[in-house]
Design a protein around this motif. Structure first.
Motif, mmCIF file in Angstrom:
data_model
loop_
_atom_site.group_PDB
_atom_site.id
_atom_site.type_symbol
_atom_site.label_atom_id
_atom_site.label_comp_id
_atom_site.label_asym_id
_atom_site.label_seq_id
_atom_site.Cartn_x
_atom_site.Cartn_y
_atom_site.Cartn_z
ATOM 1 N N ALA A 1 0.840 -1.205 0.000
ATOM 2 C CA ALA A 1 0.000 0.000 0.000
ATOM 3 C C ALA A 1 0.873 1.253 0.000
ATOM 4 C CB ALA A 1 -0.933 0.000 1.213
ATOM 5 N N TYR A 2 1.968 1.224 0.752
ATOM 6 C CA TYR A 2 2.894 2.358 0.787
ATOM 7 C C TYR A 2 3.491 2.605 -0.592
ATOM 8 C CZ TYR A 2 6.806 5.327 2.128
ATOM 9 O OH TYR A 2 7.696 6.371 2.229
ATOM 10 N N LEU A 3 4.003 1.556 -1.204
ATOM 11 C CA LEU A 3 4.634 1.704 -2.525
ATOM 12 C C LEU A 3 3.620 2.101 -3.590
ATOM 13 C CD1 LEU A 3 7.165 -1.257 -2.468
ATOM 14 C CD2 LEU A 3 7.632 1.183 -2.163
ATOM 15 N N ASP A 4 2.414 1.592 -3.479
ATOM 16 C CA ASP A 4 1.367 1.983 -4.426
ATOM 17 C C ASP A 4 1.027 3.462 -4.271
ATOM 18 O OD1 ASP A 4 -0.695 1.288 -6.436
ATOM 19 O OD2 ASP A 4 -2.079 1.811 -4.802
ATOM 20 N N PHE A 5 0.954 3.928 -3.040
ATOM 21 C CA PHE A 5 0.699 5.349 -2.776
ATOM 22 C C PHE A 5 1.795 6.202 -3.404
ATOM 23 C CE2 PHE A 5 1.227 9.205 -0.298
ATOM 24 C CZ PHE A 5 -0.064 9.677 -0.184
ATOM 25 N N ALA A 6 3.054 5.821 -3.194
ATOM 26 C CA ALA A 6 4.181 6.587 -3.746
ATOM 27 C C ALA A 6 4.132 6.605 -5.268
ATOM 28 C CB ALA A 6 5.498 6.000 -3.260
ATOM 29 N N THR B 1 12.618 3.388 -7.662
ATOM 30 C CA THR B 1 11.692 2.997 -8.737
ATOM 31 C C THR B 1 11.212 4.231 -9.490
ATOM 32 O OG1 THR B 1 10.989 1.060 -7.471
ATOM 33 C CG2 THR B 1 9.563 1.756 -9.267
ATOM 34 N N HIS B 2 10.819 5.259 -8.767
ATOM 35 C CA HIS B 2 10.338 6.483 -9.404
ATOM 36 C C HIS B 2 11.399 7.098 -10.310
ATOM 37 C CE1 HIS B 2 9.657 10.860 -9.686
ATOM 38 N NE2 HIS B 2 8.415 10.480 -9.903
ATOM 39 N N HIS C 1 9.009 -6.660 -10.686
ATOM 40 C CA HIS C 1 9.593 -7.418 -9.564
ATOM 41 C C HIS C 1 9.412 -6.710 -8.218
ATOM 42 C CE1 HIS C 1 11.285 -9.872 -12.699
ATOM 43 N NE2 HIS C 1 12.023 -8.862 -13.149
ATOM 44 N N GLN C 2 8.489 -5.769 -8.147
ATOM 45 C CA GLN C 2 8.271 -5.049 -6.886
ATOM 46 C C GLN C 2 7.815 -6.016 -5.791
ATOM 47 O OE1 GLN C 2 9.546 -2.417 -5.734
ATOM 48 N NE2 GLN C 2 8.207 -0.752 -6.354
#
Length: 196
Positions: free
Chosen positions: A100-105, A171-172, A180-181
């Protein structure tokens, strides 16, 4: 409704309109495009009206960031609560919170930049830390408590947050490929929970 109450409501609406416009402009064109001139055109208020709400762009970015922390806390809470089951795997909860954190970012890159990359006058880890930031960090702590082991849950949460921030930023910036996340999250969570 009294005149004073109506004016206060209109002021609050203008305040939110400026924050929303700044965020939308940053998401579509980047933070360099966010100027008081552009914002005043977008919200159809004069620059003096903008300055009656915010001292300048830095104050606007700070307000956007604070709003972002509230949204992040909500996303992390939803991920934590949705993945919790009686006698469930605490590692699964942690994985969902991390995703959820990485998706938000990923989906709110300009907002994330305001929150964690740009210099803003928001104190972290002090008595003056805004409640929105405390709540976002608290969601990490709540997700990590069952797997923190011998480590203090707050310290453990700082390390996980730092690792996720690194993944999000790399990633950004296309320093690592977006694919591969899930493998990266699995690797990180397996290692962290094994050593906890």
């Amino acid at each position: 409704m009294s005149i004073a109450a109506r004016r206060a409501r209109e002021r609050a609406q203008r305040h939110q309109l400026i924050i929303t416009a700044a965020r939308e402009l940053a998401e579509s064109e980047g933070w360099d495009a966010v100027t008081t001139r552009r914002l005043s055109e977008r919200v159809e208020y004069s620059q003096p009206v903008l300055y009656s709400h915010f001292k300048g762009k830095d104050a606007i970015v700070r307000a956007v960031a604070i709003e972002g922390f509230a949204e992040l806390a909500s996303k992390l809470r939803a991920a934590r609560e949705a993945s919790q089951e009686p006698d469930g795997d605490p590692k699964a909860v942690l994985r969902q919170v991390a995703m959820a954190y990485l998706d938000f970012a990923r989906t709110h890159s300009a907002l994330y930049e305001a929150m964690f990359v740009m210099p803003i006058a928001v104190p972290f880890a002090t008595e003056e830390t805004p409640e929105e930031l405390r709540e976002a960090f608290g969601e990490f702590v709540r997700a990590l408590e069952p797997v923190a082991g011998k480590y203090h849950p707050g310290t453990f949460a700082e390390v996980v947050w730092a690792a996720l921030h690194g993944l999000a930023t790399l990633t950004h910036d296309r320093r690592i490929p977006a694919e591969h996340q899930q493998d990266r999250i699995d690797l990180l969570m397996d290692h962290l929970t094994r050593t906890g």
